[in-house]
Design a protein around this motif. Sequence first.
Motif, PDB file in Angstrom:
ATOM      1  N   MET A   1       0.865  -1.005  -0.010  1.00 31.41           N
ATOM      2  CA  MET A   1       0.045  -0.090   0.342  1.00 31.41           C
ATOM      3  C   MET A   1       0.863   1.187   0.080  1.00 31.41           C
ATOM      4  N   GLU A   2       2.168   1.102   0.371  1.00 31.07           N
ATOM      5  CA  GLU A   2       3.009   2.462   0.421  1.00 31.07           C
ATOM      6  C   GLU A   2       2.984   2.982  -1.044  1.00 31.07           C
ATOM      7  N   GLY A   3       2.567   4.461  -0.997  1.00 28.99           N
ATOM      8  CA  GLY A   3       2.761   5.141  -1.986  1.00 28.99           C
ATOM      9  C   GLY A   3       1.439   5.570  -2.573  1.00 28.99           C
ATOM     10  N   THR A   4       0.423   4.725  -2.306  1.00 24.51           N
ATOM     11  CA  THR A   4      -0.926   4.984  -3.009  1.00 24.51           C
ATOM     12  C   THR A   4      -1.635   6.193  -1.954  1.00 24.51           C
ATOM     13  N   ASP A   5      -1.473   5.733  -0.656  1.00 28.34           N
ATOM     14  CA  ASP A   5      -2.435   6.573   0.323  1.00 28.34           C
ATOM     15  C   ASP A   5      -2.129   7.807   0.228  1.00 28.34           C
ATOM     16  N   PRO A   6      -0.903   8.350   0.224  1.00 29.43           N
ATOM     17  CA  PRO A   6      -0.457   9.794   0.043  1.00 29.43           C
ATOM     18  C   PRO A   6      -1.095  10.277  -1.206  1.00 29.43           C
ATOM     19  N   VAL A   7      -0.796   9.531  -2.393  1.00 31.38           N
ATOM     20  CA  VAL A   7      -1.226  10.289  -3.703  1.00 31.38           C
ATOM     21  C   VAL A   7      -2.811  10.494  -3.648  1.00 31.38           C
ATOM     22  N   ASN A   8      -3.449   9.401  -3.008  1.00 31.07           N
ATOM     23  CA  ASN A   8      -4.890   9.605  -2.894  1.00 31.07           C
ATOM     24  C   ASN A   8      -5.215  10.820  -1.840  1.00 31.07           C
ATOM     25  N   LYS A   9      -4.469  11.109  -1.120  1.00 29.78           N
ATOM     26  CA  LYS A   9      -4.859  12.003  -0.163  1.00 29.78           C
ATOM     27  C   LYS A   9      -4.735  13.260  -0.769  1.00 29.78           C
ATOM     28  N   PRO A  75      -7.827  -0.783   0.361  1.00 28.49           N
ATOM     29  CA  PRO A  75      -7.421  -1.444  -0.762  1.00 28.49           C
ATOM     30  C   PRO A  75      -7.675  -0.706  -2.101  1.00 28.49           C
ATOM     31  N   PRO A  76      -6.716  -0.943  -3.218  1.00 30.14           N
ATOM     32  CA  PRO A  76      -7.123  -0.354  -4.352  1.00 30.14           C
ATOM     33  C   PRO A  76      -8.478  -0.585  -4.698  1.00 30.14           C
ATOM     34  N   LYS A  77      -8.999  -1.702  -4.773  1.00 27.81           N
ATOM     35  CA  LYS A  77     -10.336  -1.743  -5.133  1.00 27.81           C
ATOM     36  C   LYS A  77     -11.639  -1.125  -4.713  1.00 27.81           C
ATOM     37  N   ASP A  78     -11.361  -0.926  -3.125  1.00 24.45           N
ATOM     38  CA  ASP A  78     -12.172  -0.104  -2.721  1.00 24.45           C
ATOM     39  C   ASP A  78     -11.981   1.332  -2.879  1.00 24.45           C
ATOM     40  N   VAL A  79     -10.819   1.822  -2.938  1.00 24.25           N
ATOM     41  CA  VAL A  79     -10.430   3.235  -3.317  1.00 24.25           C
ATOM     42  C   VAL A  79     -11.095   3.592  -4.786  1.00 24.25           C
ATOM     43  N   GLN A  80     -10.816   2.650  -5.711  1.00 25.50           N
ATOM     44  CA  GLN A  80     -11.363   2.917  -6.961  1.00 25.50           C
ATOM     45  C   GLN A  80     -12.985   2.834  -7.184  1.00 25.50           C
ATOM     46  N   LYS A  81     -13.603   1.893  -6.455  1.00 25.28           N
ATOM     47  CA  LYS A  81     -15.187   1.729  -6.195  1.00 25.28           C
ATOM     48  C   LYS A  81     -15.585   3.063  -5.407  1.00 25.28           C
ATOM     49  N   THR A  82     -15.303   3.417  -4.417  1.00 27.75           N
ATOM     50  CA  THR A  82     -15.542   4.850  -3.709  1.00 27.75           C
ATOM     51  C   THR A  82     -15.473   6.146  -4.502  1.00 27.75           C
ATOM     52  N   ASP A  83     -14.233   6.090  -5.132  1.00 31.33           N
ATOM     53  CA  ASP A  83     -13.849   7.413  -6.158  1.00 31.33           C
ATOM     54  C   ASP A  83     -14.896   7.431  -7.192  1.00 31.33           C
ATOM     55  N   SER A  84     -15.129   6.281  -7.846  1.00 34.10           N
ATOM     56  CA  SER A  84     -15.685   6.170  -8.934  1.00 34.10           C
ATOM     57  C   SER A  84     -17.272   6.715  -8.737  1.00 34.10           C
ATOM     58  N   VAL A 138     -10.651   6.762 -13.393  1.00 27.31           N
ATOM     59  CA  VAL A 138     -10.478   6.138 -12.052  1.00 27.31           C
ATOM     60  C   VAL A 138     -11.036   4.448 -12.513  1.00 27.31           C
ATOM     61  N   ASP A 139     -11.990   4.499 -13.229  1.00 29.90           N
ATOM     62  CA  ASP A 139     -12.475   3.220 -13.475  1.00 29.90           C
ATOM     63  C   ASP A 139     -11.476   2.238 -14.392  1.00 29.90           C
ATOM     64  N   GLY A 140     -10.766   3.258 -15.073  1.00 36.13           N
ATOM     65  CA  GLY A 140      -9.709   2.156 -16.162  1.00 36.13           C
ATOM     66  C   GLY A 140      -8.293   1.953 -15.258  1.00 36.13           C
ATOM     67  N   LEU A 141      -8.161   2.383 -14.021  1.00 36.94           N
ATOM     68  CA  LEU A 141      -7.084   1.961 -13.100  1.00 36.94           C
ATOM     69  C   LEU A 141      -6.657   0.641 -12.946  1.00 36.94           C
ATOM     70  N   ASP A 142      -5.453   0.178 -12.797  1.00 33.25           N
ATOM     71  CA  ASP A 142      -5.150  -1.234 -12.668  1.00 33.25           C
ATOM     72  C   ASP A 142      -4.982  -1.676 -11.298  1.00 33.25           C
ATOM     73  N   THR A 143      -5.965  -2.178 -10.502  1.00 31.59           N
ATOM     74  CA  THR A 143      -6.127  -2.308  -9.295  1.00 31.59           C
ATOM     75  C   THR A 143      -5.325  -3.386  -8.647  1.00 31.59           C
ATOM     76  N   LYS A 144      -4.726  -4.283  -9.621  1.00 31.21           N
ATOM     77  CA  LYS A 144      -4.096  -5.482  -9.573  1.00 31.21           C
ATOM     78  C   LYS A 144      -2.200  -5.267  -9.363  1.00 31.21           C
ATOM     79  N   LYS A 148       1.285   0.706 -10.460  1.00 35.07           N
ATOM     80  CA  LYS A 148       0.465   1.327 -11.604  1.00 35.07           C
ATOM     81  C   LYS A 148      -0.676   1.975 -10.958  1.00 35.07           C
ATOM     82  N   PHE A 149      -1.463   1.358  -9.881  1.00 30.12           N
ATOM     83  CA  PHE A 149      -2.354   2.212  -9.482  1.00 30.12           C
ATOM     84  C   PHE A 149      -2.031   3.594  -8.795  1.00 30.12           C
ATOM     85  N   ALA A 150      -1.001   3.607  -7.977  1.00 28.05           N
ATOM     86  CA  ALA A 150      -0.489   4.784  -7.376  1.00 28.05           C
ATOM     87  C   ALA A 150      -0.181   5.511  -8.458  1.00 28.05           C
ATOM     88  N   SER A 151       0.603   5.234  -9.637  1.00 24.24           N
ATOM     89  CA  SER A 151       0.888   6.234 -10.738  1.00 24.24           C
ATOM     90  C   SER A 151      -0.523   6.679 -11.274  1.00 24.24           C
TER      91      SER A 151
END
Length: 204
Positions: A1-9, A75-84, A138-144, A148-151
């Motif tokens: 998860m490192e790197g994703t949370d700061p970007v999402n914030k 997790p990325p999938k939850d972030v993606q779903k909520t953001d979407s 955001v729907d097109g982001l790679d959550t796996k 890539k997700f953080a980018s």
Amino acid sequence: MEGTDPVNKKLTAALSGGAVLVAALTGCSSSGGGDKGPDPKLVAWAKTVCDPLPAQQAKISGAFDALAKVAKDGPPKDVQKTDSQAFQDLADGFKARATTLSGAGAPPGVDDGAGKQQDAVKKLTALSAAYVDLKKRVDGLDTKDQTKFASGLGDLSDRMKTVAAQYDGVITSLQNLEKGDVNAAVTKQSGCTKASASPSPAKS
């Protein structure tokens, strides 16, 4: 998860930090109109504009709240779903606002009322479309793939700079529409009063 949370914030800060205030959406500022009061026709116009506002504002505020909460962790999938979903709600909320203003027509008895009203509708519609675009992104982001997700979230945050500029344009346009007698008319409407009393979008 490192790197994703700061970007999402960072993304959430860009979204909620420039959130349109209720006053900008409605004209519900504290400044008054003339001593004679606004024209009854203008008051009727204001009622048309203000009555749907509480539901529209609730959708917009709820979306910002969801974005603020998901930015904390998850997790990325939850972030993606909520953001979407939040982007969709924002798109719907601002589209509804544009539809309401479009249906109300020009405020009667106001200098260049038609031009001001049409400009606000145009900018609200464009802002709604911008959120539709963000949802697609955001729907097109790679959550796996965490990297890539953080980018992808980083790219999304950069895109928000453009949306923030559109936000500013909406605020300016609505404030231009709200001046003088229009402001005096909308402050008499319970829909605008209720929306003004509702919680503001969460700040990051």
